[in-house]
Design a protein around this motif. Sequence first.
Motif, short mmCIF file in Angstrom:
data_model
loop_
_atom_site.label_atom_id
_atom_site.label_comp_id
_atom_site.label_asym_id
_atom_site.label_seq_id
_atom_site.Cartn_x
_atom_site.Cartn_y
_atom_site.Cartn_z
N TYR A 1 0.93 -1.22 0.03
CA TYR A 1 0.05 -0.06 -0.09
C TYR A 1 1.09 0.93 0.01
O TYR A 1 0.78 2.28 -0.81
CB TYR A 1 -0.83 -0.22 1.07
N ARG A 2 1.86 1.29 0.93
CA ARG A 2 2.79 2.68 1.04
C ARG A 2 3.50 2.51 -0.25
O ARG A 2 3.65 3.71 -1.01
CB ARG A 2 3.67 2.25 1.93
N HIS A 3 4.01 1.24 -1.00
CA HIS A 3 4.80 1.41 -2.18
C HIS A 3 3.90 2.12 -3.43
O HIS A 3 4.33 2.88 -4.14
CB HIS A 3 5.16 -0.03 -2.62
N ILE A 4 2.66 1.63 -3.30
CA ILE A 4 1.89 2.31 -4.51
C ILE A 4 1.95 3.88 -4.43
O ILE A 4 1.94 4.62 -5.42
CB ILE A 4 0.49 1.63 -4.33
N GLY A 5 1.44 4.30 -3.28
CA GLY A 5 1.36 5.63 -2.87
C GLY A 5 2.82 6.49 -3.19
O GLY A 5 2.89 7.53 -3.71
N GLU A 6 3.81 5.91 -2.83
CA GLU A 6 5.14 6.41 -3.10
C GLU A 6 5.40 6.44 -4.39
O GLU A 6 5.97 7.49 -4.96
CB GLU A 6 6.29 5.72 -2.21
N THR A 7 5.21 5.37 -5.03
CA THR A 7 5.62 5.22 -6.41
C THR A 7 4.76 6.12 -7.24
O THR A 7 5.42 6.92 -8.18
CB THR A 7 5.65 3.88 -7.04
N THR A 8 3.58 6.46 -7.09
CA THR A 8 2.70 7.07 -7.98
C THR A 8 3.18 8.63 -7.57
O THR A 8 3.29 9.56 -8.76
CB THR A 8 1.35 7.25 -7.49
N ASN A 9 3.64 9.13 -6.62
CA ASN A 9 3.86 10.59 -6.47
C ASN A 9 5.38 10.71 -6.94
O ASN A 9 5.61 11.73 -7.51
CB ASN A 9 3.95 10.59 -4.91
N LEU A 10 6.23 9.69 -6.72
CA LEU A 10 7.72 9.87 -7.32
C LEU A 10 7.69 9.87 -8.67
O LEU A 10 8.52 10.55 -9.39
CB LEU A 10 8.58 8.75 -6.67
N ILE A 11 6.86 9.05 -9.36
CA ILE A 11 7.04 9.11 -10.84
C ILE A 11 6.10 10.38 -11.31
O ILE A 11 6.56 10.89 -12.49
CB ILE A 11 6.12 7.89 -11.30
N GLY A 12 5.47 11.05 -10.60
CA GLY A 12 4.91 12.18 -10.86
C GLY A 12 5.78 13.31 -10.90
O GLY A 12 5.55 14.24 -11.86
N GLN A 13 7.05 13.37 -10.38
CA GLN A 13 7.98 14.19 -10.57
C GLN A 13 8.60 14.15 -12.17
O GLN A 13 9.02 15.20 -12.48
CB GLN A 13 9.16 13.78 -9.58
N PHE A 14 8.42 12.94 -12.63
CA PHE A 14 8.96 12.86 -14.00
C PHE A 14 8.20 13.82 -15.00
O PHE A 14 8.67 14.22 -16.02
CB PHE A 14 9.20 11.49 -14.43
N PHE A 15 7.11 13.87 -14.62
CA PHE A 15 5.93 14.59 -15.39
C PHE A 15 6.20 16.16 -14.91
O PHE A 15 5.32 16.70 -15.50
CB PHE A 15 4.57 14.17 -15.24
N GLY A 16 7.04 16.36 -13.87
CA GLY A 16 7.03 17.98 -13.42
C GLY A 16 6.08 18.18 -12.29
O GLY A 16 6.07 19.38 -11.93
N TYR A 17 5.92 17.22 -11.75
CA TYR A 17 4.73 17.46 -10.40
C TYR A 17 5.89 17.17 -9.08
O TYR A 17 6.06 16.17 -8.69
CB TYR A 17 3.83 16.50 -10.19
N GLU B 1 -4.08 8.96 -2.35
CA GLU B 1 -4.82 9.81 -2.97
C GLU B 1 -4.22 10.78 -3.57
O GLU B 1 -4.54 11.45 -4.52
CB GLU B 1 -5.84 10.48 -1.80
N LYS B 2 -3.12 11.43 -2.92
CA LYS B 2 -2.29 12.75 -3.60
C LYS B 2 -1.66 12.25 -4.76
O LYS B 2 -1.68 12.98 -5.85
CB LYS B 2 -1.19 13.00 -2.67
N GLY B 3 -1.42 10.90 -5.04
CA GLY B 3 -0.74 10.34 -6.14
C GLY B 3 -1.79 10.27 -7.29
O GLY B 3 -1.39 10.92 -8.38
N TYR B 4 -3.07 9.98 -6.95
CA TYR B 4 -4.06 10.04 -8.10
C TYR B 4 -4.44 11.28 -8.30
O TYR B 4 -5.02 11.61 -9.53
CB TYR B 4 -5.05 8.80 -7.58
N GLN B 5 -4.45 12.35 -7.42
CA GLN B 5 -4.72 13.42 -7.69
C GLN B 5 -3.77 14.31 -8.69
O GLN B 5 -4.26 15.05 -9.72
CB GLN B 5 -4.95 14.42 -6.64
N THR B 6 -2.54 13.94 -8.47
CA THR B 6 -1.47 14.34 -9.49
C THR B 6 -1.91 13.71 -10.80
O THR B 6 -1.48 14.42 -11.86
CB THR B 6 -0.20 13.85 -8.97
N LEU B 7 -2.13 12.44 -10.65
CA LEU B 7 -2.22 12.03 -12.22
C LEU B 7 -3.50 12.49 -13.09
O LEU B 7 -3.40 12.75 -14.07
CB LEU B 7 -2.40 10.37 -12.19
N GLU B 8 -4.50 13.13 -11.97
CA GLU B 8 -5.72 13.61 -12.78
C GLU B 8 -5.27 14.98 -13.20
O GLU B 8 -5.43 15.47 -14.39
CB GLU B 8 -6.78 13.82 -11.69
N LYS B 9 -4.50 15.78 -12.49
CA LYS B 9 -3.96 17.11 -13.10
C LYS B 9 -3.19 16.75 -14.29
O LYS B 9 -3.35 17.64 -15.27
CB LYS B 9 -3.05 17.79 -11.97
#
Length: 148
Positions: free
Chosen positions: A44-60, A88-96
Motif C-alpha cells: 500500500y505504501r509502495h503504490i502511494g510512494e511510486t505514484t507520487n515519485l513518478i509524478g516528478q518525471f511529469f513535472g509535479y 490519494e495525492k498520487g491519483y490527484q496528481t495523475l488527474e492534473k
Amino acid sequence: MQREILLQVLEQNKKDCSHFCKNINTENASYRLTEQTASVGFIYRHIGETTNLIGQFFGYETDVEGTTIGQKDIGNLFDLETSRLYFEKGYQTLEKLVLNTSDQEWLEEIETTWFGKIARIKLFSILLNHNAHHCGQLSSAILKGKKH
C-alpha cells in the motif's frame, strides 16, 4: 476526446485499486502470502510512494520519499493514514497530469532516472499497470494471507 478517454482509464484504475485498499486495516496490514512476499501495508505504501515519485518525471513536485522502492519488506509498520494520503495525492496528481497535458505532449519523450527517455503516455501506462499489479497482490494478501 483523448483527454476524456485517459480520464476514464485513470478513474477505472483508481476505482479498482481503491476497492482493495479500502479493506486495509491495522489487523491485515501485516498479512503476507508467504514469508518472502511483501505485506499488505508495505505494498500500500509502495503504490502511494511510486505514484507520487513518478509524478516528478511529469513535472509535479512532491515531498513523498521513496522508502519502499527497490527495498525488501523487513516488517516495518507503516502508518495507514499516511499511506492513504499518499495514494490519494498520487491519483490527484495523475488527474492534473491528464487535464493539463495536450494530445501532442503525450507523445513527447521525457527523461527519467528509472526508464531513461520515454514517451509520457508510456510512462503513464507503466504506472497504471504497476498500480493494478500491486492492487492484485493486495487483494490476494488480504484474502489469503496471514501474519508471518
